[in-house]
Design an enzyme around this catalytic site. Structure first.
Site, PDB file in Angstrom:
ATOM      1  N   GLU A  50       0.832  -1.217   0.000  1.00 28.64           N
ATOM      2  CA  GLU A  50       0.000   0.000   0.000  1.00 28.64           C
ATOM      3  C   GLU A  50       0.862   1.261   0.000  1.00 28.64           C
ATOM      4  OE1 GLU A  50      -3.061   0.568  -1.218  1.00 28.64           O
ATOM      5  OE2 GLU A  50      -3.660  -1.011   0.189  1.00 28.64           O
ATOM      6  N   GLY A 142     -16.885   4.699  -5.731  1.00 33.57           N
ATOM      7  CA  GLY A 142     -16.158   5.571  -4.817  1.00 33.57           C
ATOM      8  C   GLY A 142     -15.757   4.909  -3.510  1.00 33.57           C
ATOM      9  N   ASP A 192      -4.944  -0.432 -11.088  1.00 34.34           N
ATOM     10  CA  ASP A 192      -6.352  -0.834 -11.177  1.00 34.34           C
ATOM     11  C   ASP A 192      -6.710  -1.332 -12.574  1.00 34.34           C
ATOM     12  OD1 ASP A 192      -6.169   0.293  -8.714  1.00 34.34           O
ATOM     13  OD2 ASP A 192      -7.594   1.919  -9.088  1.00 34.34           O
ATOM     14  N   TYR A 242      -2.396  12.451   0.589  1.00 34.17           N
ATOM     15  CA  TYR A 242      -1.812  11.645  -0.486  1.00 34.17           C
ATOM     16  C   TYR A 242      -0.708  12.438  -1.188  1.00 34.17           C
ATOM     17  CZ  TYR A 242      -1.475   8.982  -4.855  1.00 34.17           C
ATOM     18  OH  TYR A 242      -1.011   8.270  -5.932  1.00 34.17           O
TER      19      TYR A 242
HETATM   20  P1  ADP Z   1     -13.587   4.009  -7.213  1.00 31.71           P
HETATM   21  O1  ADP Z   1     -12.856   3.769  -8.480  1.00 31.71           O
HETATM   22  O2  ADP Z   1     -12.786   3.705  -6.010  1.00 31.71           O
HETATM   23  O3  ADP Z   1     -14.914   3.334  -7.165  1.00 31.71           O
HETATM   24  P2  ADP Z   1     -13.549   6.663  -8.247  1.00 31.71           P
HETATM   25  O4  ADP Z   1     -13.904   7.982  -7.665  1.00 31.71           O
HETATM   26  O5  ADP Z   1     -12.200   6.475  -8.826  1.00 31.71           O
HETATM   27  O6  ADP Z   1     -13.867   5.577  -7.124  1.00 31.71           O
HETATM   28  O7  ADP Z   1     -14.567   6.311  -9.406  1.00 31.71           O
HETATM   29  C1  ADP Z   1     -15.958   6.415  -9.201  1.00 31.71           C
HETATM   30  C2  ADP Z   1     -16.564   7.146 -10.380  1.00 31.71           C
HETATM   31  O8  ADP Z   1     -16.555   6.320 -11.554  1.00 31.71           O
HETATM   32  C3  ADP Z   1     -18.014   7.473 -10.153  1.00 31.71           C
HETATM   33  O9  ADP Z   1     -18.175   8.662  -9.414  1.00 31.71           O
HETATM   34  C4  ADP Z   1     -18.520   7.599 -11.574  1.00 31.71           C
HETATM   35  O10 ADP Z   1     -18.148   8.853 -12.117  1.00 31.71           O
HETATM   36  C5  ADP Z   1     -17.713   6.533 -12.316  1.00 31.71           C
HETATM   37  N1  ADP Z   1     -18.473   5.256 -12.375  1.00 31.71           N
HETATM   38  C6  ADP Z   1     -18.077   4.065 -11.923  1.00 31.71           C
HETATM   39  N2  ADP Z   1     -19.023   3.108 -12.132  1.00 31.71           N
HETATM   40  C7  ADP Z   1     -20.043   3.720 -12.753  1.00 31.71           C
HETATM   41  C8  ADP Z   1     -21.326   3.311 -13.232  1.00 31.71           C
HETATM   42  N3  ADP Z   1     -21.746   2.052 -13.096  1.00 31.71           N
HETATM   43  N4  ADP Z   1     -22.112   4.229 -13.822  1.00 31.71           N
HETATM   44  C9  ADP Z   1     -21.701   5.496 -13.953  1.00 31.71           C
HETATM   45  N5  ADP Z   1     -20.522   5.947 -13.516  1.00 31.71           N
HETATM   46  C10 ADP Z   1     -19.700   5.097 -12.917  1.00 31.71           C
HETATM   47 MG    MG Z   2     -11.106   4.772  -9.126  1.00 24.84          MG
END
Ligand code: ADP
Ligand code: MG
Length: 416
Positions: A50, A142, A192, A242
């Site tokens: 990490e 998120g 990722d 970060y």
């Molecule tokens: P994580 O990758 O940890 O889940 P991030 O902030 O990097 O968090 O990414 C989340 C973002 O990705 C959401 O706020 C959205 O903009 C986009 N996203 C992810 N999955 C979807 C989905 N199924 N539909 C629409 N947007 C999505």
């Molecule tokens: Mg992400």
């Protein structure tokens, strides 16, 4: 094979199937016909390593049995200058994307992840005809489980299927990363996207962040699972801290005269201590010991030495808490409580810190009990309702459906 183990595996296998079914039926409702293509890509957890990616060290991600899934078909009502129409079930929003990628204000943030991937494919002359698509996802948004990379890689896989042409896998991961950098404005590492592309349902990925290569680590013993426990807190500190940690690591590397802290051996820590101030030394000690733990843990998992792998996870958490100072009381509570439960080999925070998820290495047969009990005691301790699920490796991105007449001469695309 005992009953609760059966539960985890069948439910999760069934979970992708039902996700696909949901994407297909929503597509049919929205656009009036069956989709021609369906693709999926997994979220991930980082088992250990990490805050190591930006120090050029080793990380050990595992794909999870949670996916972004996209169903698509030729546009029902084609419109000149339009690339696609996208409906996200998750956000209940329908958006039309124009080919000229006008960056004008109104494009919702989530569409940018998809647009970025389409733009990257476009540059490689992979241009699908106008299409409609539906996005569904079982990766919590998120929550640090990388729903964003799952979405990007599912999109790139869709373009591959629609264009009957396959990207080089590393290029595919990089293209998705670039989409996240340039279109979504998130300066993420490659882990990722790399995990979502290269994932396997029987392996972890030991990734060398310096040269962006990896070796697989077999993790095919069904008696052991990962339990993901979401603390349901997210402290604001995350982004600032970060940036601060990155700067500290780069300062420490300068003082020690190395390209990055990955180049500092555990045996050189005493020497480093004499050159660094107290706080910079603790940051360095985390990076150096965590890099070593990642390599050791990969070997212990290969050896099925769950006890040793679990101890390394506890040690990783302790290092992140006290030396790197990126944990928080809720994560610490979850780890401390987990440590008291039987069937738990190890536990640690995962992701950037200051909230988000903890992961536990558990006996598959105890997973349900551990998850429920941890949620109970965590709630009693913190007043917060945590969420949890158990998972085995979820496998890499894949095409779940494509037209029956497609694929002639293109048998390199994987089918499930
Ligand atoms: P994580 O990758 O940890 O889940 P991030 O902030 O990097 O968090 O990414 C989340 C973002 O990705 C959401 O706020 C959205 O903009 C986009 N996203 C992810 N999955 C979807 C989905 N199924 N539909 C629409 N947007 C999505
Ligand atoms: Mg992400």
């Amino acid at each position: 094979v005992n009953a609760s183990l059966g539960n985890i595996e069948t439910d999760m296998g069934a979970a992708l199937h039902s996700l696909q079914g949901r994407a297909e039926s929503i597509f049919c409702e929205r656009f009036g016909s069956d989709p021609s293509w369906v693709t999926a890509a997994p979220g991930r957890v980082n088992i250990i390593g990490e805050h190591i990616d930006y120090n050029d060290g080793f990380v050990l991600p595992m794909t999870i049995q949670r996916y972004a899934c996209i169903a698509a078909g030729p546009a029902a009502n084609p419109s000149p200058g339009r690339l696609c129409s996208i409906y996200s079930e998750t956000l209940d929003e329908l958006v039309a994307v124009e080919t000229d990628y006008d960056e004008s204000a109104t494009t919702p943030g989530w569409v940018r992840y998809i647009r970025g991937v389409l733009a990257g494919c476009d540059q490689l002359d992979m241009r699908p005809d106008e299409f409609d698509c539906v996005v569904v996802s079982s990766v919590p948004l998120g929550g640090g489980l990388s729903s964003s990379a799952a979405l990007e890689v599912a999109t790139a896989t869709l373009v591959e299927a629609m264009c009957n042409s396959k990207l080089d896998p590393l290029q595919k991961a990089r293209l998705c990363q670039t989409a996240e950098h340039d279109y979504a404005g998130v300066p993420c590492g490659l882990m990722d996207q790399y995990a979502a592309v290269f994932g396997s349902d029987s392996d972890l990925i030991l990734m060398d962040c310096r040269d962006e290569t990896s070796t697989n680590v077999v993790f095919d013993d069904p008696s052991v699972s990962l339990l993901v426990f979401d603390t349901n807190v997210k402290h604001d500190l995350a982004t600032d801290e970060y940036g601060a940690r990155r700067a500290e690591c780069s300062n420490a590397a300068d003082v020690l005269g190395v390209q990055s802290l990955r180049d500092v051996d555990v045996a050189r820590l005493d020497d480093a201590q004499s050159k660094l101030d107290e706080s910079l030394f603790r940051r360095t000690r985390h990076v150096v010991t965590e890099t070593a733990r990642a390599l050791d843990t990969a070997q212990w998992i290969r050896d099925r030495n769950w006890a040793a792998a679990g101890e390394a996870m506890y040690a990783s958490h302790e290092s992140l808490r006290s030396d790197y100072e990126v944990s928080c009381p809720e994560l610490d509570a979850a780890i401390e409580l987990a440590q008291k439960l039987s069937g738990v080999y190890g536990a640690r925070m995962t992701g950037g810190g200051f909230g988000g998820c903890a992961i536990l290495l558990v006996d598959s047969s105890a997973a349900s009990k551990v998850g429920a009990e941890l949620a109970r005691v965590y709630k009693a301790d913190t007043g917060i309702s945590g969420m949890w699920f158990a998972t085995r490796p979820g496998g890499g991105a894949r095409v779940l459906r494509r037209p029956a007449n497609a694929g002639d001469g293109h048998t390199d695309l994987e089918f499930e």
